[in-house]
Design an enzyme around this catalytic site. Structure first.
Site, PDB file in Angstrom:
ATOM      1  N   ARG A   1       1.100   7.278   7.948  1.00  0.00           N
ATOM      2  CA  ARG A   1       1.980   6.624   7.256  1.00  0.00           C
ATOM      3  C   ARG A   1       1.837   7.178   6.000  1.00  0.00           C
ATOM      4  O   ARG A   1       2.955   7.160   5.198  1.00  0.00           O
ATOM      5  CB  ARG A   1       1.357   5.116   7.087  1.00  0.00           C
TER       6      ARG A   1
ATOM      7  N   HIS B   1     -10.283   0.431   6.707  1.00  0.00           N
ATOM      8  CA  HIS B   1      -8.692   0.162   7.292  1.00  0.00           C
ATOM      9  C   HIS B   1      -8.070  -0.797   6.671  1.00  0.00           C
ATOM     10  O   HIS B   1      -7.705  -1.803   7.424  1.00  0.00           O
ATOM     11  CB  HIS B   1      -8.710   0.338   8.685  1.00  0.00           C
TER      12      HIS B   1
END
Ligand code: APR
Length: 315
Positions: free
Chosen positions: A153, A177
């Protein structure tokens, strides 16, 4: 690895997409899907097996009727879990998913006792820690999928700023995360050129924010979480392990003194090979990044503390 057999527990959006991606690359000899929801694993296994007809390499894809059918796997990917629903607190979700992970992990211990486990269920770092505590296995055999996705990403956001270098951009994201993840765009390169030479501070700030919100951006458009990105990221890790390629991938792993912490799972760059985590790569972090890493570790420790408080590891 001779069997090249991968089990996927939880054949939902991410699990099935990982299976599809692996089948299209012809990475495995065999993939077996299991899901608690009747019909899900069966239907998807048939569909993916038919897609694999046009893959360059054959892959046998089957559905397990029971957890016992996910046996003798080299790698087991765990995506089983439930998403957060309206009135659930973070703590409720944590306890529900931890119970699912506990029962699934006990099955993996019984039926694939030599496997490497890749964990995917959220909250990722805490679930990865849970698997360590339940199994008591050597820590190299349990690895959480986080940085592989968050890094892709970040690379996507860098590409959008530069307009070139797709597939040539580094993917370094460390920490948890979640909202305290630490994208490090100024540390990576595009081709052989340091990205630090190419973008402004403002652009870096924007890349960091967009990377952190990468999951939410997809939910905003789609109404559900992404699965191509996560599925491919899982497949990338499976490939590194099965091929013993010793590829560096940021992943959530149990620290034992590295980066100054122990008894916590958090995202750092690791070398993936046939034993799972072959090595934890130790980078030098500057003061600011060390502070962010501390915040990130503490947020994971809070999740672990909730499990401890509820006596989750007591028996
Ligand atoms: N055993 C096997 N499968 C289970 C179990 C269980 N005990 N409990 C739930 N499942 C299955 C569900 O039936 C579902 O098909 O896990 C699957 C999860 O898939 P999705 O709900 O589609 O979720 P997905 O988007 O694939 O995300 C997978 O990754 O991002 C994390 O927290 C998220 O846990 C989720 C995981």
């Amino acid at each position: 690895m001779t069997n090249r057999k991968v089990g996927i527990i939880g054949a939902g959006a991410v699990g099935a997409t990982a299976a599809y991606s692996l089948a299209m690359m012809g990475t495995c000899k065999e993939i077996v899907l299991y899901d608690i929801a009747e019909g899900v694993a069966k239907g998807k296994a048939i569909d993916i097996a038919q897609a694999a007809h046009y893959s360059p390499q054959p892959t046998i894809i089957t559905a397990a009727q029971t957890p016992a059918d996910v046996k003798d796997c080299d790698i087991v990917v765990i995506t089983a879990g439930v998403p957060r629903k309206g009135d659930m607190t973070r703590e409720d979700l944590l306890m529900i998913n931890a119970k699912i992970i506990k029962s699934v992990t006990q099955d993996v211990m019984k039926y694939s006792p030599n496997a490497v486990i890749i964990s995917v269920s959220n909250p990722l770092d805490v679930m990865t820690y849970t698997i360590h505590r339940i199994t008591g296995w050597e820590s190299n055999r349990i690895v959480g999928m986080a940085g592989a996705l968050d890094g892709s990403r970040m690379a996507y956001q860098i590409y959008k700023k530069l307009g070139y270098g797709a597939g040539q951009i580094g993917t370094l994201v460390i920490g948890d995360h979640g909202q305290n993840m630490i994208p490090l765009p100024h540390k990576v390169q595009v081709g052989d050129v340091p990205v630090a030479d190419l973008l402004s501070d403002e652009e870096f700030q924007d890349i960091i924010e967009r990377t952190k919100n990468g999951g939410a951006e997809i939910v905003k458009h789609l109404g559900t979480s992404g699965y191509y990105g996560p599925g491919r990221a899982v497949a990338h890790m499976v490939e590194a392990i099965l091929n013993d390629s010793r590829t560096v991938v940021s992943s959530s792993v149990l620290l034992n003194g590295e980066y100054g912490y122990s008894n916590v799972t958090v995202g750092v760059p690791v070398v993936l090979g046939k034993n799972g985590v072959e090595e934890i790569v130790q980078m030098t972090l500057n003061t600011k990044t060390r502070e962010k890493f501390k915040t990130s570790v503490e947020s994971i420790q809070e999740g672990i503390a909730i499990l401890e408080k509820n006596g989750f590891f007591d028996n």
